[in-house]
Design a protein around this motif. Sequence first.
Motif, PDB file in Angstrom:
ATOM      1  N   THR A  40      37.804  17.705  25.701  1.00  0.00           N
ATOM      2  CA  THR A  40      37.840  16.353  25.272  1.00  0.00           C
ATOM      3  C   THR A  40      36.971  15.315  26.133  1.00  0.00           C
ATOM      4  OG1 THR A  40      39.787  16.028  26.975  1.00  0.00           O
ATOM      5  CG2 THR A  40      40.424  16.657  24.660  1.00  0.00           C
ATOM      6  N   GLY A  41      36.369  15.804  27.335  1.00  0.00           N
ATOM      7  CA  GLY A  41      35.775  15.171  28.231  1.00  0.00           C
ATOM      8  C   GLY A  41      34.090  15.346  28.152  1.00  0.00           C
ATOM      9  N   SER A  42      33.600  16.463  28.326  1.00  0.00           N
ATOM     10  CA  SER A  42      32.134  16.921  28.516  1.00  0.00           C
ATOM     11  C   SER A  42      31.657  16.930  26.920  1.00  0.00           C
ATOM     12  CB  SER A  42      32.092  18.167  29.227  1.00  0.00           C
ATOM     13  OG  SER A  42      32.222  17.894  30.301  1.00  0.00           O
ATOM     14  N   LEU A  43      32.585  17.515  26.012  1.00  0.00           N
ATOM     15  CA  LEU A  43      32.124  17.814  24.795  1.00  0.00           C
ATOM     16  C   LEU A  43      32.605  16.855  23.707  1.00  0.00           C
ATOM     17  CD1 LEU A  43      32.650  21.795  24.364  1.00  0.00           C
ATOM     18  CD2 LEU A  43      30.569  20.348  25.184  1.00  0.00           C
ATOM     19  N   MET A  44      33.481  15.989  24.240  1.00  0.00           N
ATOM     20  CA  MET A  44      34.033  14.846  23.255  1.00  0.00           C
ATOM     21  C   MET A  44      34.788  15.202  22.098  1.00  0.00           C
ATOM     22  SD  MET A  44      32.671  12.156  25.041  1.00  0.00           S
ATOM     23  CE  MET A  44      32.940  11.073  23.958  1.00  0.00           C
ATOM     24  N   TRP A  45      35.537  16.233  22.357  1.00  0.00           N
ATOM     25  CA  TRP A  45      36.563  16.580  21.043  1.00  0.00           C
ATOM     26  C   TRP A  45      37.690  15.635  21.072  1.00  0.00           C
ATOM     27  CZ3 TRP A  45      37.768  22.417  19.861  1.00  0.00           C
ATOM     28  CH2 TRP A  45      36.649  23.268  20.129  1.00  0.00           C
ATOM     29  N   SER A  46      38.044  15.457  19.923  1.00  0.00           N
ATOM     30  CA  SER A  46      39.440  14.678  19.626  1.00  0.00           C
ATOM     31  C   SER A  46      40.401  15.638  20.218  1.00  0.00           C
ATOM     32  CB  SER A  46      39.481  14.398  18.412  1.00  0.00           C
ATOM     33  OG  SER A  46      39.963  15.596  17.727  1.00  0.00           O
ATOM     34  N   MET A  47      41.478  14.700  20.647  1.00  0.00           N
ATOM     35  CA  MET A  47      42.835  15.417  21.067  1.00  0.00           C
ATOM     36  C   MET A  47      43.449  16.304  19.839  1.00  0.00           C
ATOM     37  SD  MET A  47      43.644  15.181  24.193  1.00  0.00           S
ATOM     38  CE  MET A  47      45.369  15.495  24.079  1.00  0.00           C
ATOM     39  N   ALA A  48      43.268  15.992  18.704  1.00  0.00           N
ATOM     40  CA  ALA A  48      43.776  16.561  17.775  1.00  0.00           C
ATOM     41  C   ALA A  48      42.933  17.896  17.550  1.00  0.00           C
ATOM     42  CB  ALA A  48      43.683  15.815  16.281  1.00  0.00           C
ATOM     43  N   LEU A  49      41.818  18.014  17.504  1.00  0.00           N
ATOM     44  CA  LEU A  49      40.996  19.262  17.578  1.00  0.00           C
ATOM     45  C   LEU A  49      41.438  20.217  18.385  1.00  0.00           C
ATOM     46  CD1 LEU A  49      39.054  21.086  15.744  1.00  0.00           C
ATOM     47  CD2 LEU A  49      37.134  19.796  17.187  1.00  0.00           C
ATOM     48  N   THR A  50      41.358  19.726  19.636  1.00  0.00           N
ATOM     49  CA  THR A  50      41.717  20.495  21.040  1.00  0.00           C
ATOM     50  C   THR A  50      43.217  21.081  20.748  1.00  0.00           C
ATOM     51  OG1 THR A  50      40.325  19.049  22.477  1.00  0.00           O
ATOM     52  CG2 THR A  50      42.016  20.408  23.614  1.00  0.00           C
ATOM     53  N   GLY A  51      44.243  20.254  20.422  1.00  0.00           N
ATOM     54  CA  GLY A  51      45.576  20.691  20.124  1.00  0.00           C
ATOM     55  C   GLY A  51      45.524  21.812  19.116  1.00  0.00           C
ATOM     56  N   VAL A  52      44.785  21.758  18.060  1.00  0.00           N
ATOM     57  CA  VAL A  52      44.711  22.753  17.196  1.00  0.00           C
ATOM     58  C   VAL A  52      44.037  23.973  17.731  1.00  0.00           C
ATOM     59  CG1 VAL A  52      43.731  23.537  14.957  1.00  0.00           C
ATOM     60  CG2 VAL A  52      44.507  21.359  15.087  1.00  0.00           C
ATOM     61  N   MET A  53      43.275  23.965  18.403  1.00  0.00           N
ATOM     62  CA  MET A  53      42.448  25.169  19.192  1.00  0.00           C
ATOM     63  C   MET A  53      43.556  25.917  20.024  1.00  0.00           C
ATOM     64  SD  MET A  53      41.010  26.527  21.922  1.00  0.00           S
ATOM     65  CE  MET A  53      40.772  25.049  22.863  1.00  0.00           C
ATOM     66  N   LEU A  54      44.082  25.113  20.986  1.00  0.00           N
ATOM     67  CA  LEU A  54      45.142  25.486  21.886  1.00  0.00           C
ATOM     68  C   LEU A  54      46.354  26.006  21.103  1.00  0.00           C
ATOM     69  CD1 LEU A  54      44.995  22.806  24.680  1.00  0.00           C
ATOM     70  CD2 LEU A  54      44.183  25.051  24.646  1.00  0.00           C
ATOM     71  N   TYR A 100      29.908  25.964  20.004  1.00  0.00           N
ATOM     72  CA  TYR A 100      30.306  25.299  18.812  1.00  0.00           C
ATOM     73  C   TYR A 100      31.825  25.562  18.743  1.00  0.00           C
ATOM     74  CZ  TYR A 100      25.353  25.174  17.923  1.00  0.00           C
ATOM     75  OH  TYR A 100      23.934  25.221  17.978  1.00  0.00           O
ATOM     76  N   PRO A 101      32.415  24.657  17.748  1.00  0.00           N
ATOM     77  CA  PRO A 101      33.977  24.764  17.673  1.00  0.00           C
ATOM     78  C   PRO A 101      34.299  25.965  17.317  1.00  0.00           C
ATOM     79  CG  PRO A 101      33.275  22.485  16.971  1.00  0.00           C
ATOM     80  CD  PRO A 101      32.110  23.332  17.494  1.00  0.00           C
ATOM     81  N   TRP A 102      33.645  26.786  16.271  1.00  0.00           N
ATOM     82  CA  TRP A 102      33.965  27.977  15.857  1.00  0.00           C
ATOM     83  C   TRP A 102      33.861  29.030  16.794  1.00  0.00           C
ATOM     84  CZ3 TRP A 102      31.309  32.359  15.462  1.00  0.00           C
ATOM     85  CH2 TRP A 102      29.945  32.298  15.659  1.00  0.00           C
ATOM     86  N   HIS A 103      32.942  28.776  17.978  1.00  0.00           N
ATOM     87  CA  HIS A 103      33.031  29.666  19.090  1.00  0.00           C
ATOM     88  C   HIS A 103      34.256  29.590  19.875  1.00  0.00           C
ATOM     89  CE1 HIS A 103      28.261  29.279  19.166  1.00  0.00           C
ATOM     90  NE2 HIS A 103      28.485  30.079  18.162  1.00  0.00           N
ATOM     91  N   PHE A 104      34.923  28.386  20.140  1.00  0.00           N
ATOM     92  CA  PHE A 104      35.906  28.235  21.067  1.00  0.00           C
ATOM     93  C   PHE A 104      37.037  28.684  20.350  1.00  0.00           C
ATOM     94  CE2 PHE A 104      33.105  25.169  22.878  1.00  0.00           C
ATOM     95  CZ  PHE A 104      33.517  25.519  24.485  1.00  0.00           C
ATOM     96  N   PHE A 105      37.190  28.478  18.968  1.00  0.00           N
ATOM     97  CA  PHE A 105      38.361  28.943  18.184  1.00  0.00           C
ATOM     98  C   PHE A 105      38.345  30.378  18.169  1.00  0.00           C
ATOM     99  CE2 PHE A 105      38.865  24.849  16.566  1.00  0.00           C
ATOM    100  CZ  PHE A 105      40.202  24.537  16.216  1.00  0.00           C
TER     101      PHE A 105
END
Length: 399
Positions: A40-54, A100-105
């Motif tokens: 959410t800080g360095s990569l500027m993800w939204s809380m919603a996207l971060t929450g889905v990934m977690l 990229y997001p799909w990497h983290f997922f």
Amino acid sequence: MTLFQIWAIAPREIKMLYVTIFMMNMGFYALIPYLTLYLTGSLMWSMALTGVMLGVRQFSQQGMTFMGGLMADRWGCKQTMVLGLAVRSIGFMAFAVSLYPWHFFAAAIVAGLGGALFEPAIQAAFARLAPEAHRKQLFSLKNMIVNIGIIASTLMGSMLLSVDFHYLGIFAGSVFLFLAIYIYMVLPALDIEITKSHFRKDIGSILRDAPFVGYTLILIGYFYLYMQLFLTIPRLAVSVTGDPSSVAYVYGTVSGAVICFQLAVTRYFERYPNRFILIGLGALLMGIGLMLFGLSKGLLMLCIASVLFALGTMISAPLMLDVVQMFAPPRLIASYYGFNGYSMALGGALSTSLGGWFYDIGQARGMPLLPWSLCLAVSVLVTGGMCFFKERSGVQLTK
């Protein structure tokens, strides 16, 4: 019995599992909480996207622990532990190089699957290796070691994140890689019966075990309460104090209380043989502690509520896992632990969804005690369910 006495009476294999549990928690909590800050800080993800990934990571672990337990009962606990630790190592190191997001997922799924493999295997190995005469004390020390690992993780996580998140990911992955090698090299083959029966037959036998299924369902309420630590309590702490550092005080108070008082609490409640009632009592104290959180007006009240909440976990946590092996036949003990993991999966999902929803509703409608009143009601239901369960199940509580 003192901490050193418990360590002295622990079998060599249990001591190895203590080392593993400490390092697992240090590696996990050094990465996961700070992963949110990085995204959410360095990569500027939204809380919603971060929450889905977690949430994907959580589901890939807790949703698959049953399969991990079935595998451990067929392949062996040691082998499943080594594989799971190695898989998690790959997942955590993948976070360090993801772009990229799909990497983290993808990394989250791999890390979760690793946990699904080793978690029921470790719980089953610990339950089978702990001598009956000292089970409560050994499980209590296990709960303390978990919290010591969490405190150590905050130091490592803060230090490495201040340098670079990539080093934090590599460190956390290296911890699990070391543990995979450590378990493979030094832990002897565990004397736990390996089943040869068909998956479908064993799944059916567990699902037909109505008392155990009922026990697992009741624990959903317990984990609804416990997982408030990771959403509503941090939000409340910042709201009450206006200082983000107050979250660290709350976590430190909970973990510090467990480290300081777990053995004393265990000694005190040894005189009460009914373990289900004690689990219910612990849940009730957690609910009262959460209600006290809602009534807090400053940091001191938050810390007092944290101590009461921690007391509830000190009563319940060492007993919950110990009770599981009392239901399970020896050949299916890891499978039972794996199925019991659904209580955390469902309880955690409800806690982060309904808990946050009721928190927002309470704030919007001028009813700030709404989420905490719900927690108190859930704790009463868990306590009542444990009392009813004892009367109806017919499970032998003492041996």
